[in-house]
Scaffold this active site. Structure first.
Site, mmCIF file in Angstrom:
data_model
loop_
_atom_site.group_PDB
_atom_site.id
_atom_site.type_symbol
_atom_site.label_atom_id
_atom_site.label_comp_id
_atom_site.label_asym_id
_atom_site.label_seq_id
_atom_site.Cartn_x
_atom_site.Cartn_y
_atom_site.Cartn_z
ATOM 1 N N ASN A 132 0.818 -1.212 0.000
ATOM 2 C CA ASN A 132 0.000 0.000 0.000
ATOM 3 C C ASN A 132 0.853 1.265 0.000
ATOM 4 O OD1 ASN A 132 -2.434 -1.380 -0.055
ATOM 5 N ND2 ASN A 132 -2.643 -1.434 2.169
ATOM 6 N N GLU A 238 -8.180 -0.300 5.743
ATOM 7 C CA GLU A 238 -7.705 0.835 4.961
ATOM 8 C C GLU A 238 -6.522 0.458 4.074
ATOM 9 O OE1 GLU A 238 -9.479 3.326 4.831
ATOM 10 O OE2 GLU A 238 -10.638 3.311 6.681
ATOM 11 N N CYS A 239 -6.469 1.090 2.911
ATOM 12 C CA CYS A 239 -5.365 0.851 1.980
ATOM 13 C C CYS A 239 -4.179 1.763 2.258
ATOM 14 C CB CYS A 239 -5.832 1.053 0.543
ATOM 15 S SG CYS A 239 -6.260 2.767 0.159
ATOM 16 N N GLY A 240 -4.316 2.638 3.242
ATOM 17 C CA GLY A 240 -3.235 3.553 3.589
ATOM 18 C C GLY A 240 -3.512 4.988 3.201
ATOM 19 N N LEU A 241 -4.367 5.206 2.204
ATOM 20 C CA LEU A 241 -4.648 6.570 1.751
ATOM 21 C C LEU A 241 -5.284 7.415 2.836
ATOM 22 C CD1 LEU A 241 -6.070 6.211 -1.873
ATOM 23 C CD2 LEU A 241 -3.753 6.756 -1.139
#
Length: 244
Positions: A132, A238-241
């Site tokens: 990610n 969450e994908c990190g964004l």
């Protein structure tokens, strides 16, 4: 509520900054999504951008925001592993809504990443987080810098996951204003908006997907599963964004 200037707000002592954001959020909670957007365009500083994953219900935010600002840059962080249906959905919405699409990708191609690191998404939470960072976080940070963003709109909602359940409408994240105008919408409201404006769901909605990301970390919903469990093998939401 007076205009918010990012650098001025960031320079305040933490307690004063939090108090200003808290008061703004208190008033924003009483507004409709449309009025929140009007407030944002009237009061927040810097260039405006909108991020989209072009997920299941993405058409709502894309339509809502571009009605207010037709030429707003729409940021897509393309991992190279999206579903074919997603790429076609991106093309269709870009044409339908005349989007100012801005695509950002990792410095290394997917094939090069696999050659160097292996399949990171099969390497537990640490591998997923590294994946990610490479494919989502760094490209988004670069997008915000390249587009000189001051205010970042996103379509997160509190009912999507526990990690989003207490998010405010307005915050400062990655050095810019983060603004979530439909944070308190539910699936019913989303559905009615799509129908009212003749907007499509992502094509995989009809095949049982509640959330759509990369092909290798997205699962169809099955009875007994939460939406969170359909992504990243249930290890994280969450994908990190939208973290940190």
């Amino acid at each position: 509520m007076s205009a918010f200037h990012l650098e001025t707000l960031k320079s305040l002592p933490k307690a004063e900054q939090e108090a200003a954001l808290s008061e703004a959020n208190r008033q924003l909670e009483e507004m409709s999504a449309e009025d929140r957007l009007k407030w944002a365009f009237d009061n927040l500083s810097g260039q405006f951008v909108l991020s989209s994953s072009f997920g299941i219900q993405a058409a709502v935010m894309l339509h809502l925001v571009t009605r207010k600002k037709a030429d707003i840059p729409v940021i897509l962080t393309d991992t190279g592993y999206l579903f074919p249906e997603t790429y076609r959905f991106i093309d269709a919405l870009t044409e339908k809504l005349d989007l100012n699409l801005q695509v950002f990708r990792a410095a290394l191609s997917p094939a090069w990443q696999e050659a160097r690191y292996g399949k990171l998404w099969e390497q537990g939470v640490e591998g997923i987080e590294r994946y990610n960072d490479i494919n989502k976080v760094e490209p988004m940070n670069r997008a915000l810098k390249t587009l000189e963003a001051g205010t970042w709109f996103a379509g997160l909602r509190r009912d999507q996951s526990k990690s989003r359940s207490h998010l405010p409408i307005l915050a400062i994240q990655r050095g810019v204003f983060k603004f979530l105008p439909i944070i308190d919408w539910d699936n019913r409201k989303i559905h009615y908006y799509l129908k009212e404006h003749d907007l499509p769901y992502h094509p995989l909605w009809d095949e049982g997907y509640l959330s759509v990301g990369d092909t290798h970390t997205t699962r169809k919903w099955e009875e007994g599963m939460s939406e969170e469990e359909t992504r990243f093998f249930g290890l994280k939401r969450e994908c990190g964004l939208h973290e940190g």
